[in-house]
Design an enzyme around this catalytic site. Structure first.
Site, PDB file in Angstrom:
ATOM      1  N   CYS A  24      46.664  23.684  51.349  1.00  0.00           N
ATOM      2  CA  CYS A  24      48.051  23.354  51.319  1.00  0.00           C
ATOM      3  C   CYS A  24      48.371  22.151  52.127  1.00  0.00           C
ATOM      4  O   CYS A  24      48.192  22.080  53.413  1.00  0.00           O
ATOM      5  CB  CYS A  24      48.826  24.392  51.708  1.00  0.00           C
ATOM      6  SG  CYS A  24      50.629  24.356  51.760  1.00  0.00           S
ATOM      7  N   THR A  73      57.107  29.843  48.146  1.00  0.00           N
ATOM      8  CA  THR A  73      56.114  30.491  48.850  1.00  0.00           C
ATOM      9  C   THR A  73      56.693  30.819  50.120  1.00  0.00           C
ATOM     10  O   THR A  73      56.436  31.779  50.956  1.00  0.00           O
ATOM     11  CB  THR A  73      55.044  29.802  49.148  1.00  0.00           C
ATOM     12  OG1 THR A  73      55.226  28.526  49.074  1.00  0.00           O
ATOM     13  CG2 THR A  73      53.988  29.887  47.896  1.00  0.00           C
ATOM     14  N   PHE A 122      46.679  29.640  52.945  1.00  0.00           N
ATOM     15  CA  PHE A 122      47.043  28.316  52.774  1.00  0.00           C
ATOM     16  C   PHE A 122      45.936  27.493  51.878  1.00  0.00           C
ATOM     17  O   PHE A 122      45.777  26.504  51.900  1.00  0.00           O
ATOM     18  CB  PHE A 122      47.516  27.288  53.825  1.00  0.00           C
ATOM     19  CG  PHE A 122      48.845  27.897  54.475  1.00  0.00           C
ATOM     20  CD1 PHE A 122      49.966  27.447  53.779  1.00  0.00           C
ATOM     21  CD2 PHE A 122      48.592  28.656  55.503  1.00  0.00           C
ATOM     22  CE1 PHE A 122      51.101  28.013  54.564  1.00  0.00           C
ATOM     23  CE2 PHE A 122      50.008  29.026  56.215  1.00  0.00           C
ATOM     24  CZ  PHE A 122      50.934  28.553  55.382  1.00  0.00           C
TER      25      PHE A 122
END
Ligand code: HEM
Length: 494
Positions: free
Chosen positions: A429, A294, A422
């Site tokens: 995250c 990512t 996120f």
């Protein structure tokens, strides 16, 4: 530390009709084919972008069906804000993530909310992402960035354009491997990607194909050969990780308190429990995959936009020169001071959130947005590229790349929950600060050293393998005027 992140367990409702009692209120594409579903005009190789196209026609909530398998998608800001209410909704391990379970089992990313290893690993690993821990990773991040610029200098001298996604992937893989596990894949010394990367890309693509279609059909279309390749990739990924763990255990020496040390050595502060060796293996693989793919995409998209907008690149460069001055190696504290560079990154993640969707499940019978009744266990996929383009929030030109959307006053002027690259809530995250620090540092270093020249024939093409990447992006480079020699320059304290 008793964690406040306890996440409730809830079983999904099996059928979409049972889950959403007023399914009739949720639109679907107009040309639905009996038995087959919404298959006309779909692009199976790019399911996410296909869904985004559909969503921009169908509105803030919509559904799509393949055979008997129907999903509800949400892209409107108000509905996403409602789904972000942690008292009524939680993360759901949707098919796209469930397809990674053979690889990552109950590792942090793929764990179901009720699995005890999620809370245990979260509590043991969260300090590995504290400010203090991040400052400790900074030196290794700089070292890996040096390897990148060494490689780019060679390409530049040879008059070759650089392979942006390929090189960003090398950079981010080396960074997470070094900082997390003291491991060196030697990516920059190889002509081809490390076999781990090939196997990971192979497995992610395989998992995506299997999720784009319901189980039996995916099996049929993919064929035995695809399954065998999937198994080979899985074995290689497992072997690589086992080697990393074995080397640390055999070595007997701690790795400067890195993530692997924490996994092997740290007991839960309240219960004294430790991660099992099998779970450590799952976490290592989770971090190696989630921790680089990512961030690599985010850096690649940012470089694409910087190359297309020289005036934005010039403003960012001016900031780097002003904030870092003659310092050869910027210190940890100097990275967060690059406010405009950070906005470039945020704006890239707005347009192309590289983990583009996540799922939310209802913890109780509820009504989404005051209109759509959901049973406990009903779930929906949040489509981030739609949320991040909702004109009600982002204005009439959501496709325009404009980092000033992230100026503090502009951010304060927007409602909450409109920018979610996120994820959200307890399962958001864990590596967010890690990714932002790494990406801002690297963008700063690259802006300071090079001018980026786009190739005239390149048109943005976004590939999908659960994450997003600007496919085939190559950039020409020009070296900026050299910085002062090290002995003339100040080296910042770290
Ligand atoms: C730009 C870079 C990144 C993006 C866009 C991103 C995005 C996300 C998103 C959207 C989620 C939530 C998924 C869901 O709700 O199902 C997530 C979770 C997670 N991410 Fe990231 N991530 C990035 C970088 C990283 C890094 C660098 C690491 C590790 C060093 C990492 C490790 C994880 C883990 C372990 C989880 C699961 C957390 C949990 O459920 O407890 N990510 N990420």
């Amino acid at each position: 530390m008793a964690s406040s992140n306890t996440v409730r367990a809830v079983a999904p409702v099996p059928g979409v009709r049972e889950a959403w009692p007023r399914l009739d209120l949720i639109p679907h594409p107009p040309r639905r084919v009996p038995l087959l579903g919404d298959v006309l005009g779909t692009d199976r190789s790019r399911p996410l972008q296909d869904t985004v196209r559909r969503g921009s026609e169908l509105g803030p909530i919509f559904r799509r069906k393949v055979l008997s398998f129907e999903l509800v998608f949400v892209g409107g800001a108000e509905l996403v804000a409602d789904l972000s209410d942690e008292s009524r909704f939680a993360k759901f391990v949707a098919p796209g993530i469930a397809a990674l379970r053979p690889l990552a089992k109950d590792g942090l990313f793929t764990a179901h909310n009720h699995e005890p290893n999620w809370q245990l690993a979260h509590d043991v690993l969260a300090p590995g992402f504290s400010r203090e821990a991040m400052a400790g990773y900074h030196r290794a991040m700089l070292d890996v960035a040096d390897r990148l610029t060494g490689h780019w200098d060679t390409e530049l001298a040879a008059g070759r354009p650089v392979d942006v996604p390929g090189d960003m992937t090398k950079l981010t893989l080396e960074t997470i491997a070094r900082t997390g596990f003291g491991h060196d894949f030697g990516s920059f010394e190889r002509a081809r990607p490390h076999p781990f990367v090939d196997a990971m890309v192979g497995y992610l693509s395989y998992a995506q194909r299997r999720t784009a279609l319901p189980g039996p059909l995916a099996g049929l279309l993919g064929g035995r050969a695809a399954d065998r390749r999937g198994e080979r990739d899985l074995a290689l990924l497992n072997d690589t990780v086992d080697e990393v763990v074995r080397a640390r255990v055999a070595d007997g020496r701690p790795g400067d308190g890195d993530l692997l040390d924490r996994m092997l050595e740290t007991a839960h502060p309240d219960t004294g429990e430790r991660l099992s060796l099998d779970n450590v293996r799952r976490q290592v693989i989770t971090f190696l995959v989630a921790g680089h793919e990512t961030t690599s995409g985010a850096l690649s998209f940012a470089l694409h936009y910087l190359s297309l907008h020289p005036e934005i690149a010039a403003r960012a460069r001016e900031e780097v020169d002003r904030v870092w001055g003659d310092v050869v190696s910027p210190g940890y504290e100097q990275v967060a001071k690059l406010r405009y560079v950070r906005r470039v990154l945020d704006e890239s993640l707005r347009l192309w959130p590289t983990a583009p969707a996540f799922a939310r499940v209802a913890l109780e019978d509820t009504v989404l947005g005051g209109t759509h009744p959901m049973r406990r266990g009903a779930w929906a996929l949040v489509v981030l590229p739609l949320l991040h383009r909702d004109p009600a929030v982002w204005g009439p030109e959501p496709e325009r790349f404009d980092p000033d959307r992230f100026e503090a006053a502009a951010v304060r002027g927007r409602p909450a929950h409109v920018f979610k690259p996120f994820g959200t809530g307890a399962r958001a995250c864990i590596g967010r600060q890690f990714a932002l620090h790494e990406a801002t540092l690297v963008l700063g270093l690259l802006l300071r050293r090079y001018e980026f020249r786009p190739r005239p024939e390149y048109r943005l093409s976004v590939s999908e393998r659960l994450t997003l990447m600007p496919e085939g992006l190559r950039l020409g480079l020009e070296r900026r005027a050299p910085r002062p020699a090290p002995d003339e320059a100040v080296t910042a304290g770290r």
